[in-house]
Write an enzyme that holds these catalytic residues in place. Structure first.
Site, PDB file in Angstrom:
ATOM      1  N   LYS A 243     -77.616   0.859 -57.370  1.00 15.12           N
ATOM      2  CA  LYS A 243     -78.955   1.310 -57.769  1.00 15.12           C
ATOM      3  C   LYS A 243     -79.442   0.630 -59.045  1.00 15.12           C
ATOM      4  O   LYS A 243     -80.643   0.432 -59.221  1.00 15.12           O
ATOM      5  CB  LYS A 243     -78.957   2.825 -57.961  1.00 15.12           C
ATOM      6  CG  LYS A 243     -78.935   3.606 -56.655  1.00 15.12           C
ATOM      7  CD  LYS A 243     -79.013   5.098 -56.897  1.00 15.12           C
ATOM      8  CE  LYS A 243     -79.007   5.847 -55.570  1.00 15.12           C
ATOM      9  NZ  LYS A 243     -79.016   7.307 -55.791  1.00 15.12           N
ATOM     10  N   ARG A 244     -78.515   0.279 -59.924  1.00 17.47           N
ATOM     11  CA  ARG A 244     -78.963  -0.320 -61.181  1.00 17.47           C
ATOM     12  C   ARG A 244     -79.573  -1.709 -60.960  1.00 17.47           C
ATOM     13  O   ARG A 244     -80.309  -2.216 -61.811  1.00 17.47           O
ATOM     14  CB  ARG A 244     -77.813  -0.395 -62.184  1.00 17.47           C
ATOM     15  CG  ARG A 244     -76.709  -1.354 -61.818  1.00 17.47           C
ATOM     16  CD  ARG A 244     -75.521  -1.224 -62.770  1.00 17.47           C
ATOM     17  NE  ARG A 244     -74.402  -2.035 -62.326  1.00 17.47           N
ATOM     18  CZ  ARG A 244     -74.248  -3.313 -62.603  1.00 17.47           C
ATOM     19  NH1 ARG A 244     -75.172  -3.944 -63.296  1.00 17.47           N
ATOM     20  NH2 ARG A 244     -73.184  -3.968 -62.183  1.00 17.47           N
TER      21      ARG A 244
END
Length: 478
Positions: A243-244
């Site tokens: 997700k980052r």
């Protein structure tokens, strides 16, 4: 190969359709289509604690949006639990499985002992040779597969090459839990066999599962599918995509305004290639795709590259199709309902007329829609900062003179408008850009836009002159 090739995409419905899963589906779909075979869809929903109906719908919707169709109806693994139990009992009857009465506390103690001795925390085989008569009362047994202890299990993988597992490192896995529910590796083997799967194409995080599944296939006397384990997708920094790094789900890329054709083209090039060809049609992908061209190293997701590719596809897409995709996109946008009302039926036809200029300057549908905001803006237009600077006292003076000239243009065509603006620039000793800049700011509220004569044509005489009038007579900022 004489047998018909059958692949499968088998997602677990615990969330959205992950971008890595989408690539797996694409590879399975392409290989099946390339070889005249079939791709089946199996929803592996046996984890009832995590599987949801919403996730199933998200996966099906994501595949449909990517235009990856499957053959036949989806198979729901949960509905086949009785068949899985039947095969666990068969392995038990054959002597290839046994009942294990180890309590949760005993299993935890085994794991802790293994960790203390720097061993793999697998099951130590306590009940492999014990007499079931020794079973403690009150414990429902699990059924464990009796994995071979000697020798090796070999995977001849179409991507990874020859992968060898020492059997001593593969413990006796549970195939039927004490509550009677089948486990993943047994269910996959039974389903792959019953569905006639010839080729399993999936992420290389399943390599150990492939060894375990191969052992079960052999114990049941079934043919093992041909395996192809594809390296996972990494982020730009070389770490596993997370997700980052940005959006992970296919539905997020749809909401950001990417085209399915562009995303397919981008995903196929993540780990597979055909020479140096970057842009390829779906027909070319099908014609060229083969497992041997999949690389062994992880591919890195490059968001800028995807955006550029999407811009190419946007420019190649017919204007009317872009309008339909924009209509479909509105429900995904935070202000989509309000924007749809503002556009109205007339606005969509105006947008289609403006499309040639708009799609040259956008890389996503969302960016295109933002660039088109001037078409539906309410008067008087709000100016962004660069446009405000263009409409200073000098700019308004230029605009006033130009407005008088354009009021006499008849007919209101691209050619007539261009001739009038150029003549005005020549007569006033200005370059065309110096005249066009304040005009653009007045018509669009921005310093950049499609070609100014296209803008005049799309807005029409009445709206164009009204917007110019608003700015010429606007109160000067204090």
């Amino acid at each position: 190969m004489s047998e018909k090739i059958i692949t499968r995409f088998a997602p677990s419905p615990t969330g959205y359709l992950h971008i890595g899963g989408a690539r797996t589906a694409l590879f399975n779909w392409l290989y099946a289509r390339a070889k005249g075979g079939k791709m089946l869809l199996r929803i592996e929903d046996t984890d009832q604690a995590r599987s949801t109906e919403g996730a199933i719908l998200a996966i099906l919707d994501g595949l449909r949006w990517l235009e990856l169709d499957w053959d036949g109806e989806p198979v729901y693994q949960l509905t086949r639990a009785e068949r899985h139990r039947e095969m666990a009992e068969q392995l038990l009857a054959q002597g290839n499985a046994y009942r294990c009465y180890a309590s949760p506390e005993e299993l935890q103690a085994m794991r802790e002992r293994a960790r203390a001795e720097s061993r793999s925390p697998g099951y130590d085989g306590t009940w492999r040779h014990r007499d079931p008569a020794e079973a403690p009362s009150g414990i429902e047994p699990a059924i464990r597969f009796k994995a071979p202890r000697e020798g090796e299990t070999v995977i001849e993988d179409r991507v990874q090459g020859r992968v060898v597992f020492a059997n001593k490192d593969l413990d006796d896995l549970v195939i039927l839990r004490s509550d009677g529910t089948p486990t993943y590796n047994l269910s996959v083997v039974v389903d792959d066999h019953d569905m006639g799967i010839t080729h399993v194409i999936r992420g290389d995080d399943h390599l150990t599962n492939a060894a375990r599944q191969t052992q079960i296939f052999k114990a049941l006397g079934w043919t093992t599918p041909i395996y192809s384990h594809v390296p996972l997708i990494h982020g730009p920094d070389g770490a596993k995509l997370s997700k980052r790094h940005g959006a992970l789900g296919v539905e997020a890329y749809r909401a950001m305004g990417y085209l399915p054709s562009a995303l397919r083209n981008y995903l196929v090039r993540l780990g597979w290639s055909h020479g140096d060809t970057e842009i390829m049609s779906t027909e070319e992908m099908i014609r060229w795709f083969d497992l041997d061209a999949i690389g062994r190293s992880a591919a890195r997701f490059d968001f800028a590259k995807l955006e550029n590719l999407n811009g190419h596809y946007l420019r190649a897409t017919p204007d009317a199709e872009i309008v339909e995709r924009l209509k479909a996109l509105l429900p995904e946008l935070p202000d989509g309902a309000e924007l749809g009302t503002r556009i109205g039926e007339d606005g969509w036809s105006r947008l289609e007329r403006a499309m040639p200029g708009l799609k040259e300057r956008a890389t996503t549908l969302v960016e295109l829609l933002d660039n088109a905001a001037f078409l539906f803006a309410k008067r008087p237009l709000a100016l962004d900062e660069p446009a405000s600077k263009l409409l200073d006292e000098s700019g308004r003076s230029t605009l006033a003179g130009l407005m008088q000239r354009l009021e006499g243009v008849e007919p209101w065509t691209h050619e007539a408008l261009e001739a009038a603006v150029r003549q005005f620039a020549d007569e006033t000793g200005r370059k065309l850009g110096k005249v066009a800049q304040p005009l653009r700011a007045a018509l669009t509220g921005r310093a950049t836009s499609p070609g100014i004569f296209d803008v005049l044509g799309v807005l029409g005489r009445e709206e164009s002159l009204a917007r110019m009038h608003d700015q010429v007579h606007a109160e000067k900022p204090a």
